[in-house]
Enzyme design. Structure first.
Site, PDB file in Angstrom:
ATOM      1  N   GLU A  83       1.309  -1.070  -0.080  1.00 44.24           N
ATOM      2  CA  GLU A  83      -0.005   0.139  -0.201  1.00 44.24           C
ATOM      3  C   GLU A  83       1.033   1.339   0.250  1.00 44.24           C
ATOM      4  OE1 GLU A  83      -3.810  -1.404   3.593  1.00 44.24           O
ATOM      5  OE2 GLU A  83      -2.809   0.281   3.439  1.00 44.24           O
ATOM      6  N   CYS A 125       4.170  -6.680   7.970  1.00 43.87           N
ATOM      7  CA  CYS A 125       5.792  -6.082   9.684  1.00 43.87           C
ATOM      8  C   CYS A 125       5.576  -7.626  10.349  1.00 43.87           C
ATOM      9  CB  CYS A 125       4.760  -4.926   9.617  1.00 43.87           C
ATOM     10  SG  CYS A 125       6.038  -4.710  10.670  1.00 43.87           S
ATOM     11  N   CYS A 153       2.264  -4.834  16.805  1.00 46.69           N
ATOM     12  CA  CYS A 153       2.202  -3.793  17.518  1.00 46.69           C
ATOM     13  C   CYS A 153       0.777  -3.740  17.508  1.00 46.69           C
ATOM     14  CB  CYS A 153       2.634  -2.638  17.136  1.00 46.69           C
ATOM     15  SG  CYS A 153       3.944  -1.776  17.110  1.00 46.69           S
ATOM     16  N   CYS A 156      -2.363  -2.434  15.585  1.00 46.74           N
ATOM     17  CA  CYS A 156      -1.871  -2.238  13.885  1.00 46.74           C
ATOM     18  C   CYS A 156      -2.765  -3.207  12.528  1.00 46.74           C
ATOM     19  CB  CYS A 156      -0.387  -2.026  13.903  1.00 46.74           C
ATOM     20  SG  CYS A 156      -0.112  -1.773  12.200  1.00 46.74           S
ATOM     21  N   CYS A 184      -2.924   1.771   8.274  1.00 46.59           N
ATOM     22  CA  CYS A 184      -2.547   1.165   7.594  1.00 46.59           C
ATOM     23  C   CYS A 184      -2.662  -0.077   7.778  1.00 46.59           C
ATOM     24  CB  CYS A 184      -1.418   1.374   8.536  1.00 46.59           C
ATOM     25  SG  CYS A 184      -1.343   2.910   9.204  1.00 46.59           S
TER      26      CYS A 184
HETATM   27  N1  SAH Z   1       7.128   0.485  11.804  1.00 49.99           N
HETATM   28  C1  SAH Z   1       6.813   2.466  11.466  1.00 49.99           C
HETATM   29  C2  SAH Z   1       6.439   2.700  10.888  1.00 49.99           C
HETATM   30  C3  SAH Z   1       4.839   2.203  10.434  1.00 49.99           C
HETATM   31  S1  SAH Z   1       3.269   2.353  11.178  1.00 49.99           S
HETATM   32  C4  SAH Z   1       6.281   2.817  13.500  1.00 49.99           C
HETATM   33  O1  SAH Z   1       5.893   2.039  14.022  1.00 49.99           O
HETATM   34  O2  SAH Z   1       6.571   4.313  13.185  1.00 49.99           O
HETATM   35  C5  SAH Z   1       3.186   4.827  11.122  1.00 49.99           C
HETATM   36  C6  SAH Z   1       2.470   4.894  12.313  1.00 49.99           C
HETATM   37  O3  SAH Z   1       0.761   4.640  12.709  1.00 49.99           O
HETATM   38  C7  SAH Z   1       3.178   4.476  13.154  1.00 49.99           C
HETATM   39  O4  SAH Z   1       2.836   5.307  14.973  1.00 49.99           O
HETATM   40  C8  SAH Z   1       1.843   3.695  14.208  1.00 49.99           C
HETATM   41  O5  SAH Z   1       2.303   3.462  15.454  1.00 49.99           O
HETATM   42  C9  SAH Z   1       0.845   4.343  13.652  1.00 49.99           C
HETATM   43  N2  SAH Z   1      -0.679   3.161  13.014  1.00 49.99           N
HETATM   44  C10 SAH Z   1      -0.281   1.295  13.233  1.00 49.99           C
HETATM   45  N3  SAH Z   1      -1.637   1.454  13.073  1.00 49.99           N
HETATM   46  C11 SAH Z   1      -3.027   2.756  13.681  1.00 49.99           C
HETATM   47  C12 SAH Z   1      -4.399   2.706  13.524  1.00 49.99           C
HETATM   48  N4  SAH Z   1      -4.779   1.711  13.906  1.00 49.99           N
HETATM   49  N5  SAH Z   1      -4.616   3.930  14.025  1.00 49.99           N
HETATM   50  C13 SAH Z   1      -3.826   4.896  14.654  1.00 49.99           C
HETATM   51  N6  SAH Z   1      -2.205   5.174  13.581  1.00 49.99           N
HETATM   52  C14 SAH Z   1      -1.964   3.814  13.379  1.00 49.99           C
END
Ligand code: SAH
Length: 351
Positions: free
Chosen positions: A97, A117, A121, A124, A341
């Site tokens: 994406e 990934c 987390c 996510c 994301c």
């Molecule tokens: N791996 C990296 C970059 C990708 S995620 C990182 O962790 O920073 C980019 C951002 O989007 C991160 O801050 C992540 O925690 C956040 N993110 C992931 N899922 C999300 C969601 N459902 N709603 C809002 N932010 C989200």
């Protein structure tokens, strides 16, 4: 233009690498500049259009290299705010994406660095599908290049001005390709996206921060913090078990002291998890006197988990601000399409 597996994709080559190839083949190093110009500035579709390159050199290029935009499998456009989400199909069939975001200061592209990934987390959607592989340099550059070619069609003359590495994947887990990608899009002969207009977001792979600081002091750094103490962070971000909050904050502080650049801490507010007043106080203490700001992110709910959006966003922001911490609330984009994301990809992989 054929993409034979024996040929090298030009989009994966840094300017230095291209220059070296020219020298090794007894060609003028200036060829690198010409190629970057045709590829990234004039954005031609075929070697034959590179009219100031000699016939002999065109033959050499055609025999050894190729370039092409990524294949668009799905494109979703938010009718209200123009956010455009692309699902690209890579040559091995994997899906990634990329998002084009329209801001008042220009157009920004959010790029992906891995297929899936492994960071796990809990909140996510990206991690729903484990990492299959790192993206190649040409696949990361290809995202910006393809979105720019799309803009060339719908808005001639309009450039991608900003790049955020916040799509699927952990950029510091694909470090060497990330660095080459930044060098390529930043090059003056190419897309010329200013270092200060690029931001990379990491979940906090602390051991990479000193190297990053040395290599990319001008590029923006954002850290996904999302918690004010180890107990909460351990629960929602497994990476915290490898590098705890104290080591992360210490590395971030060192980054700001060396670069004199403000670091961003991203903080998703999850109802009942990390959004209490006590968390705000803890967070303010943790970041006190640091050259930083906190970007509060309203949570984008994901079907596969039960986290809820916090209702305490503005109160949390006010508390931080009253304790001397600079704070912004992220503007929401693309709420009318699969915005979180990894959601577009996750929804398509399941079908
Ligand atoms: N791996 C990296 C970059 C990708 S995620 C990182 O962790 O920073 C980019 C951002 O989007 C991160 O801050 C992540 O925690 C956040 N993110 C992931 N899922 C999300 C969601 N459902 N709603 C809002 N932010 C989200």
């Amino acid at each position: 233009m054929s993409s034979s597996s024996l040929k090298t994709n030009l989009l994966g080559l840094t300017f230095q690498e291209l220059k070296l190839i020219a020298i090794q083949n007894d060609l003028k190093p200036f060829l690198a500049q010409q190629i970057y110009d045709w590829l990234y500035k004039k954005r031609v579709s075929d070697f034959a259009e590179m009219s100031n390159i000699s016939r002999k050199n065109i033959d050499f290029l055609q025999n050894n290299f190729y370039f092409e935009p990524l294949k668009i499998k799905i494109k979703q456009v938010d009718p209200i705010d123009e956010t455009t989400k692309f699902l690209f199909e890579l040559s091995d069939g994997n899906l990634i994406e990329t998002v084009l975001l329209a801001f008042d200061y220009g157009y920004s592209v959010c790029v992906t660095t891995q297929v899936g990934c492994n960071m796990g987390c809990k909140f996510c959607a990206s991690g729903l599908l484990k990492k299959k592989r790192n993206l190649e340099v040409y696949e990361i550059v290809g995202q910006v290049y393809t979105v720019q070619k799309y803009l060339d069609q719908i808005k001639p003359g309009v450039r991608v001005s900003n790049v955020i590495v916040m799509g699927i994947g952990e950029p510091f887990d694909n470090f060497d390709n990330l660095i080459k990608f930044i060098n390529i899009i930043n090059n003056d002969y190419g897309l010329q996206i200013g270092a200060r207009k690029i931001t990379v977001s990491t979940c906090g792979i602390v051991k990479k921060i000193p190297e990053w600081t040395k290599l990319m002091p001008q590029v923006g750094l954002a850290i996904s913090l999302h918690a004010s103490n180890n107990e909460i962070r351990n629960n929602i971000m497994p990476i915290n078990k490898a590098y705890d909050i104290n080591s992360l904050i210490a590395a971030a502080k060192e980054y700001t002291e060396i670069t004199r650049r403000r670091i961003t801490f991203e903080y998703i507010l999850l109802a009942g998890v990390n959004d209490s007043d006590e968390c705000a106080i803890q967070l303010a203490k943790l970041l006190k006197n640091m050259l930083c700001y906190v970007n509060l992110i309203p949570y984008n709910p994901v079907n596969e988990n039960s986290y809820q959006r916090s209702k305490n966003v503005s109160n949390f922001a006010n508390r931080l601000s009253n304790m001397g911490i600079q704070v912004t609330i992220r503007q929401e984009k693309g709420t009318n399409i699969d915005a979180a994301c990894g959601q577009l990809r996750a929804n398509n992989e399941k079908q």
